[in-house]
Structures are given as structure tokens and as C-alpha cells.
Write a protein that holds these residues in place. Structure first.
Motif, mmCIF file in Angstrom:
data_model
loop_
_atom_site.group_PDB
_atom_site.id
_atom_site.type_symbol
_atom_site.label_atom_id
_atom_site.label_comp_id
_atom_site.label_asym_id
_atom_site.label_seq_id
_atom_site.Cartn_x
_atom_site.Cartn_y
_atom_site.Cartn_z
ATOM 1 N N LEU A 163 -10.004 -32.911 33.368
ATOM 2 C CA LEU A 163 -8.813 -32.319 33.994
ATOM 3 C C LEU A 163 -9.165 -31.026 34.728
ATOM 4 O O LEU A 163 -8.678 -30.783 35.851
ATOM 5 C CB LEU A 163 -7.738 -32.047 32.938
ATOM 6 N N MET A 164 -10.006 -30.219 34.120
ATOM 7 C CA MET A 164 -10.409 -28.961 34.783
ATOM 8 C C MET A 164 -11.142 -29.249 36.090
ATOM 9 O O MET A 164 -10.938 -28.573 37.103
ATOM 10 C CB MET A 164 -11.293 -28.132 33.851
ATOM 11 N N PHE A 165 -12.003 -30.259 36.057
ATOM 12 C CA PHE A 165 -12.719 -30.645 37.268
ATOM 13 C C PHE A 165 -11.741 -31.114 38.343
ATOM 14 O O PHE A 165 -11.869 -30.747 39.526
ATOM 15 C CB PHE A 165 -13.731 -31.744 36.937
ATOM 16 N N ASN A 166 -10.748 -31.914 37.931
ATOM 17 C CA ASN A 166 -9.743 -32.379 38.894
ATOM 18 C C ASN A 166 -8.919 -31.220 39.440
ATOM 19 O O ASN A 166 -8.546 -31.216 40.626
ATOM 20 C CB ASN A 166 -8.821 -33.417 38.246
ATOM 21 N N ILE A 167 -8.623 -30.222 38.623
ATOM 22 C CA ILE A 167 -7.883 -29.038 39.092
ATOM 23 C C ILE A 167 -8.701 -28.314 40.156
ATOM 24 O O ILE A 167 -8.188 -27.948 41.233
ATOM 25 C CB ILE A 167 -7.550 -28.097 37.915
ATOM 26 N N LEU A 168 -9.992 -28.100 39.875
ATOM 27 C CA LEU A 168 -10.855 -27.407 40.836
ATOM 28 C C LEU A 168 -10.967 -28.181 42.147
ATOM 29 O O LEU A 168 -10.907 -27.598 43.245
ATOM 30 C CB LEU A 168 -12.250 -27.183 40.241
ATOM 31 N N ASP A 184 -9.479 -28.876 47.852
ATOM 32 C CA ASP A 184 -8.912 -29.702 48.915
ATOM 33 C C ASP A 184 -7.600 -29.122 49.431
ATOM 34 O O ASP A 184 -7.039 -29.644 50.406
ATOM 35 C CB ASP A 184 -8.666 -31.135 48.411
ATOM 36 N N GLY A 185 -7.086 -28.107 48.803
ATOM 37 C CA GLY A 185 -5.839 -27.489 49.236
ATOM 38 C C GLY A 185 -4.613 -28.235 48.748
ATOM 39 O O GLY A 185 -3.501 -27.975 49.215
ATOM 40 N N ASP A 186 -4.766 -29.150 47.826
ATOM 41 C CA ASP A 186 -3.638 -29.922 47.293
ATOM 42 C C ASP A 186 -3.128 -29.207 46.037
ATOM 43 O O ASP A 186 -3.442 -29.571 44.906
ATOM 44 C CB ASP A 186 -4.100 -31.348 46.968
ATOM 45 N N LYS A 217 -0.945 -31.131 43.372
ATOM 46 C CA LYS A 217 -1.753 -31.909 42.421
ATOM 47 C C LYS A 217 -2.416 -30.975 41.409
ATOM 48 O O LYS A 217 -2.465 -31.274 40.206
ATOM 49 C CB LYS A 217 -2.827 -32.684 43.180
ATOM 50 N N ALA A 218 -2.913 -29.824 41.877
ATOM 51 C CA ALA A 218 -3.552 -28.850 40.982
ATOM 52 C C ALA A 218 -2.547 -28.343 39.951
ATOM 53 O O ALA A 218 -2.880 -28.193 38.765
ATOM 54 C CB ALA A 218 -4.123 -27.682 41.780
ATOM 55 N N THR A 219 -1.299 -28.136 40.354
ATOM 56 C CA THR A 219 -0.258 -27.672 39.430
ATOM 57 C C THR A 219 0.062 -28.750 38.398
ATOM 58 O O THR A 219 0.234 -28.457 37.207
ATOM 59 C CB THR A 219 1.017 -27.293 40.209
ATOM 60 N N ALA A 220 0.088 -29.994 38.862
ATOM 61 C CA ALA A 220 0.371 -31.097 37.939
ATOM 62 C C ALA A 220 -0.749 -31.230 36.898
ATOM 63 O O ALA A 220 -0.487 -31.357 35.688
ATOM 64 C CB ALA A 220 0.527 -32.407 38.706
#
Length: 116
Positions: A84-89, A94-96, A99-102
Motif C-alpha cells: 500500500l505504501m508503494f502504491n501511495i508513492l 503520477d499526480g493521482d 488514488k493516493a488519498t484512497a
């Protein structure tokens, strides 16, 4: 009559060594039985000790199994959190930010659930 008394005397003489050897054999058998009884007592004590040690080993094995399961679960939980941390980064790069907040909210919710 004299012959009969002589035969009886000879029988007495012959039976005395038999009696002595019989008593000796009985004493030897009693001594052997005492030794066997002592050996059996020692064997029972050793079996009891081995049973206790086996119980200790079995209990330790159960504890190690539980600890191993806990480590495996914790490792899986940590992998999920790292993913999840990797996906947040990646989402932030990517400026999304939606998605980062989710992902951040999801990471927060599972981290709070993991503390319980």
C-alpha cells in the motif's frame, strides 16, 4: 531292622546336602528377585522422567508453532502495508492524489485494525 536304620541314616546324610543346596538356590533366587525388583523400580523412574521430558518438548513445540504462525501473519500484514505504501508513492508521483488519498485511508484503517 539294622538294614532299615542304616538306609534311613544314609538318606538323612544324602538329604542334608540337598537341603543345603536347595537353601542356597532359594537364597540366590531371592537375591536375584531383589535385584530384578530394584531394576524394575529404576526403569519405572526413568520412564517417568522421560515422559516428563517428552511432555516438556511437546509443550515447547506447540509454543514454537504458535510463535511461527504469529510471525507468518505479521509478515503477511507487513507485506500488505508495504504494498500500500508503494502504491501511495506511485500515485503521488503520477499526480493521482485521489488514488493516493484512497490508499492512505485504507492503510490507516488496516493499521488501526492491526493494533487491536
Amino acid at each position: 531292622m539294622v538294614a532299615t536304620s542304616m538306609i534311613k541314616e544314609e538318606e538323612k546324610k544324602a538329604s542334608k546336602p540337598r537341603m543345603k543346596s536347595l537353601k542356597t538356590r532359594v537364597q540366590r533366587i531371592k537375591a536375584d528377585m531383589g535385584k530384578i525388583r530394584e531394576d524394575q523400580r529404576c526403569i519405572r523412574e526413568e520412564q517417568r522422567d522421560i515422559g516428563e521430558r517428552f511432555g516438556d518438548v511437546k509443550r515447547q513445540c506447540h509454543e514454537l508453532r504458535l510463535e511461527t504462525e504469529m510471525i507468518v501473519k505479521q509478515s503477511a500484514f507487513n507485506r500488505i502495508r508495504l504494498g500500500l505504501m508503494f502504491n501511495i508513492l506511485r500515485a503521488r508521483q503520477d499526480g493521482d492524489f485521489d488514488k493516493a488519498t484512497a490508499f492512505t485511508g485504507f492503510l490507516s484503517s488496516i493499521s488501526d485494525a492491526g493494533k487491536l
